[in-house]
Design an enzyme around this catalytic site. Structure first.
Site, short mmCIF file in Angstrom:
data_model
loop_
_atom_site.label_atom_id
_atom_site.label_comp_id
_atom_site.label_asym_id
_atom_site.label_seq_id
_atom_site.Cartn_x
_atom_site.Cartn_y
_atom_site.Cartn_z
N GLY A 156 0.45 -1.31 0.22
CA GLY A 156 0.06 0.16 -0.25
C GLY A 156 0.97 1.13 -0.06
CB THR A 157 1.39 3.72 1.31
OG1 THR A 157 1.39 3.56 2.12
CG2 THR A 157 2.19 5.21 1.26
CB THR A 158 1.45 6.29 -3.63
OG1 THR A 158 0.30 5.16 -4.08
CG2 THR A 158 2.50 7.24 -4.60
CE LYS A 177 -0.78 6.17 3.95
NZ LYS A 177 -1.08 5.43 2.80
CB SER A 200 1.41 -0.16 -4.19
OG SER A 200 0.43 0.00 -3.17
#
EC number: 3.4.25.1
Length: 213
Positions: A11-13, A44, A142
Site C-alpha cells: 500500500g501507499t504512494t 504518512k 505500490s
C-alpha cells in the site's frame, strides 16, 4: 524476503522532489489492511527535525516507532553538538538503526528530505538500512510506478515552489486513480530554509483542479 513482508509493503504512494530552494514531501492518506481500507486519514509524513521530514510506507506500527526514535535521535544530536543535524546525517542514523535490526526487520520504506547548509536533498531508505541520495525525484510504495510516470515526464531542475507542489499533487493523483492501496486525499509538506509547512487543503484543491483541466 518473506512473503508476508512483501504483502505488507503493497500500500501507499509517497513522493519526494527537490525544487529551487527546498524540498517537497507528499503522500496520500489511505491505510489498508489486506483488502480493507483501515483508515482514510492516515498520517504518512512526520517532522523529525526543524527542517527535515520523513515519509513512510509499510507497516504502520513499525513506521510510527521509527518516527519516534529518529525524532529523539535528531534532538539528541542537536543538544550534544549544538547544531542542527543535516539531512544526510539523519538518513545515516536511520540507516544504521535499520541495519542493526536487519534480522528482525522493520517493514518500512522511507523517504527523508529537507534542507541544511548543503542545500535541499532527499534520501530513500529501505528496510535493510540501505540509504540512497536521490538527485531530484523519488517515489515509494505500490503507486510509485504511476507516480514516476508523471514525475519523469514533467520534472525539470530549478522548478519554483508552486510548480513543485503542483507536480507532486499531479503525481499522487495519477497513482490514486490506478492503485488500490492509495487514495482518500493528499498531504503535502514544503520544507525551505525558512519554514516547514503543511500545505493547506485549499491549496491542494486548487492544484487538483489544474490537473483535471
Amino acid at each position: 524476503m518473506p512473503e508476508q513482508y512483501q504483502e505488507s509493503m503493497t500500500g501507499t504512494t509517497t513522493v519526494g522532489l527537490v525544487f529551487a530552494g527546498g524540498v517537497i514531501l507528499a503522500t496520500e492518506k489511505r491505510a489498508t489492511m489486506g483488502y480493507m481500507i483501515a483508515s482514510k486519514r492516515a498520517k504518512k509524513v512526520y517532522q523529525i527535525a526543524d527542517r527535515i521530514g520523513m515519509t513512510i510506507a509499510g507497516g504502520v506500527g513499525d513506521a510510527q516507532q521509527l518516527a519516534r526514535i529518529i525524532t529523539v535521535e535528531c534532538n539528541l544530536y542537536q543538544i550534544r553538538r549544538s547544531r542542527e543535524i543535516t539531512v544526510g546525517a539523519a538518513s545515516t542514523l536511520l540507516s544504521n538503526y535499520l541495519n542493526q535490526n536487519r534480522y528482525f526487520p522493520y517493514y518500512v520504506q522511507l523517504l527523508v528530505g529537507g534542507i541544511d547548509d548543503h542545500g535541499p536533498s532527499v534520501y530513500s531508505v529501505d528496510a535493510m538500512g540501505g540509504a540512497t541520495k536521490e538527485e531530484d525525484i523519488v517515489s515509494t510504495g505500490s503507486g510509485s510506478p504511476m507516480a514516476y510516470g508523471v514525475l519523469e515526464d514533467r520534472y525539470r531542475p530549478g522548478m519554483n515552489e508552486d510548480e513543485a507542489v503542483e507536480l507532486a499533487v499531479r503525481a499522487l493523483r495519477s497513482a490514486m486513480k490506478r492503485d488500490a492501496g492509495s487514495g482518500e486525499g493528499i498531504h503535502v509538506v514544503v520544507i525551505t530554509k525558512d519554514r516547514y509547512e503543511n500545505v493547506s487543503e485549499e491549496t491542494i484543491k486548487k492544484h487538483l483542479a489544474k490537473t483535471i483541466a
